[in-house]
Design an enzyme around this catalytic site. Structure first.
Site, short mmCIF file in Angstrom:
data_model
loop_
_atom_site.label_atom_id
_atom_site.label_comp_id
_atom_site.label_asym_id
_atom_site.label_seq_id
_atom_site.Cartn_x
_atom_site.Cartn_y
_atom_site.Cartn_z
N ASP A 1 -6.22 0.82 -6.06
CA ASP A 1 -7.31 0.09 -6.72
C ASP A 1 -8.21 1.05 -7.51
O ASP A 1 -8.33 2.22 -7.17
CB ASP A 1 -8.12 -0.64 -5.65
CG ASP A 1 -9.17 -1.56 -6.21
OD1 ASP A 1 -8.79 -2.46 -6.99
OD2 ASP A 1 -10.35 -1.42 -5.86
N GLU B 1 -4.40 1.15 -10.88
CA GLU B 1 -5.09 0.17 -11.73
C GLU B 1 -5.95 0.90 -12.77
O GLU B 1 -6.94 1.53 -12.42
CB GLU B 1 -5.98 -0.74 -10.88
CG GLU B 1 -6.73 -1.76 -11.71
CD GLU B 1 -7.87 -2.45 -10.96
OE1 GLU B 1 -8.20 -3.59 -11.29
OE2 GLU B 1 -8.44 -1.81 -10.05
#
Length: 616
Positions: free
Chosen positions: A359, A388
């Site tokens: 993330d 990400e």
């Protein structure tokens, strides 16, 4: 006289043993563990393994006043090489060396306190279940099903409420409350996911989020080694991984290295003065932190690449808190860095993972992220990690991919990044109304930007996810556009990811882009649902059509060598038509997007290099 001789022999043996010099090559007699002791509040990682390339591990030990204790281990092949005190007296960090001669088993770590009393913690070294080379990551032959676990299926209502946690109860009418979905709910519906044609499952995080609100999404972790009991148990998490492997499918774990939740157990007693970023400011303004945090973060991720970026801008991006209830972890602290790396490896080994999705990748210290990814890929050379990078600029996306020849010489060790750029290109192209060719050129030129990537087919592409509006909403409920987009996604030289419910046209029409609404309950996942997408009961004709359409393409894609490994050729849009082909020796796949209202006849002369004449 006989008894006296026995005494003399014992004394002689004792004397010889005590005078003998030991060397590092000699065996140390292992302590026999006759009683399991768990006197210490926390030891993390909670266990480790033999047989790693990196033969060291650093233990975080948390207990009142443990900082003044003297630890000791008597176990063959395991030694304490260094003991580190923290700023808080309630922590010790132990550096252990695990030699190649060490065997799996349990041993005690003894902590002698200043008053000569002793605390004992039993620790375990495990045998690895499979060789490192057998941890196979995801690639372009896979199709990934992304799930928000709280919103997919509630298989065990008994774990909906857990006493002692800050957020209680479920309320399915509230998009930001917990709804009760769990790990077991995913496991029980693997037949459905497998039958659709997916080969990997990526659930959003399922670790403990003991937060007063918003705990359903999983990204504010308050314990990095514990499964949230409202999602299930570690055993159920392992079962999900095992059941996927039995189907030749993969489990991808969603991890967060950048931040934790404000209610994380260490926030009341931080080990070091620099354990989190802006720690001093936080401790001075705890009661008014929600306001203060807005002053610490600018979210300017381009400072990672910008050759002109000011130090101030870069600091506010890297150190600033993501949001006010997610403390930013300081990976410049070497103990924090070790903690995060070891935690990732622990989960890979514990679950037998088929990949990691990291993330908020650009928000962490980029040198640390290079080391983090490098440590994992060094241990698991066939593994996969996707980061990400929420950017619509291919240059920024490509910067993070392993092997990229960046001007600052940065190499991330990261195999894959997320293709937000193509997501936007596809949506914009198909929604373009003024000029068909102009719109389709956005896809054409978007794919042409693949020269910016070291390995385009290792990039993860998608049309929607847990943070972006549903693709059916993006196309204003247009079934044909949705089919065009999904079929193109599955033909591209990419790793495709599809969000749960896309196959039944789930939408967020009532409030486009709203996170709670994007993560709507999957129909049929709760007892009493009048619509059941798992069985097809109550679905509209359009939903059934999309489900069948996607199932057909996904299952064909599973065995298509052209899509997995073929050469990519595309033709610039003309007359509202865009053609993409994937080719290999005995297979040619052609994808045609026709934005005309009426059928159009194509002249194959233009596509002669595809050798389509006479083929069906």
């Amino acid at each position: 006289m006989k008894a006296l001789n026995q005494i003399l022999i014992v004394l002689l043996v004792t004397t010889v043993f005590s005078c003998k010099k030991t060397t590092s090559e000699e065996k140390v007699v292992s302590e026999t563990v006759t009683e399991i002791r768990n006197d210490i509040q926390r030891v993390e990682p909670p266990n480790w393994w033999i047989g790693f390339k990196n033969q060291s591990v650093q233990l975080l030990v948390k207990h009142p006043n443990i900082g003044n204790a003297t630890p000791k281990i008597s176990y063959q092949g395991v030694s304490i090489t260094k003991v580190h005190k923290a700023d808080s007296p309630n922590y010790l960090f132990l550096d252990l060396e695990i030699s190649k001669t060490a065997e799996a088993g349990q041993f005690n770590i003894r902590f002698k306190l200043e008053d000569d009393s002793e605390l004992v913690q039993t620790y375990e070294l495990k045998s690895r279940e499979k060789p490192a080379k057998d941890y196979i990551g995801f690639d372009s032959s896979d199709a990934i099903y992304l799930i928000t676990p709280d919103r997919f299926a509630n298989a065990n209502p008994k774990n909906d409420e857990v006493k002692g946690l800050l957020q209680q109860g479920i309320d399915r009418a509230d998009d930001y409350a917990r709804h009760g979905g769990d790990i077991q709910g995913i496991t029980e519906h693997l037949d459905y996911i497998d039958d659709l044609g997916f080969t990997a499952v990526w659930p959003c995080p399922v670790l403990t989020n003991d937060m007063p609100s918003g705990s359903y999404h999983g990204y504010a972790m308050t314990d990095f080694y514990e499964v949230d009991p409202r999602f299930g148990t570690l055993e159920e998490y392992r079962k999900l991984a095992d059941d996927l492997r039995s189907r030749d499918m993969k489990l991808i774990m969603d991890q967060v290295a950048n931040h934790c939740g404000l209610q994380h157990w260490w926030m009341t007693d931080l080990p070091f003065k620099d354990w989190i970023n802006y720690q001093e400011l936080y401790e001075e303004n705890i009661d008014n932190w929600d306001w203060k945090v807005t002053k610490t973060s600018n979210h300017r991720r381009t400072t990672n690449q910008d050759p002109y970026a000011s130090k101030k801008d870069h600091q506010e991006m890297a150190d600033g808190w993501f949001v006010s209830d997610m403390p930013d972890l300081n990976q410049r602290n070497p103990f924090m860095a070790n903690y995060i790396i070891q935690n990732s490896i622990w989960w890979v080994e514990t679950l037998g993972l088929g990949g990691i999705r990291q993330d908020t990748y650009p928000y962490s210290e980029k040198e640390f992220m290079r080391n983090w990814a490098g440590a994992i890929m060094s241990e698991y050379p066939n593994f996969s990690i996707v980061g990400e990078e929420w950017s619509y600029n291919p240059l920024l996306i490509g910067y993070w991919q392993d092997g990229q020849k960046n001007k600052d010489q940065y190499d991330s060790n990261l195999k894959s990044t997320m293709d937000f750029a193509m997501q936007k290109n596809i949506v914009d192209a198909l929604n373009e109304a003024e000029s068909w060719d102009k719109g389709l050129v956005k896809i054409y030129e978007g794919l042409a930007n693949d020269f910016a990537y070291t390995a385009p087919k290792d990039i993860m592409a998608f049309l929607d996810n847990h943070d972006k509006s549903r693709v059916y909403t993006e196309f204003d409920g247009d079934l044909i556009k949705t089919k065009m987009a999904l079929s193109y996604l599955l033909m591209m030289p990419r790793i495709p990811q599809i969000y749960y419910g896309t196959e039944i046209l789930m939408d967020d029409f009532d409030n486009p882009g709203d996170h709670g609404l994007i993560r709507t309950d999957f129909p049929g996942g709760w007892e009493g649902d009048t619509v059941n997408a798992f069985t097809g009961e109550g679905l509209s004709d359009a939903q059934k059509e999309m489900q069948s359409f996607l199932k057909k393409i996904l299952n064909y894609r599973k065995t298509s060598d052209a899509i997995h490994n073929g050469k990519t050729v595309h033709f610039a849009p003309q007359d509202g038509v865009y053609v993409l082909a994937r080719m290999i020796e005995n297979e040619t796949m052609v994808h045609i997007i026709n934005k005309n209202e009426d059928p159009l006849e194509l002249d194959l002369e233009r596509f002669e290099e595809l050798e389509l004449k006479g083929k069906r």
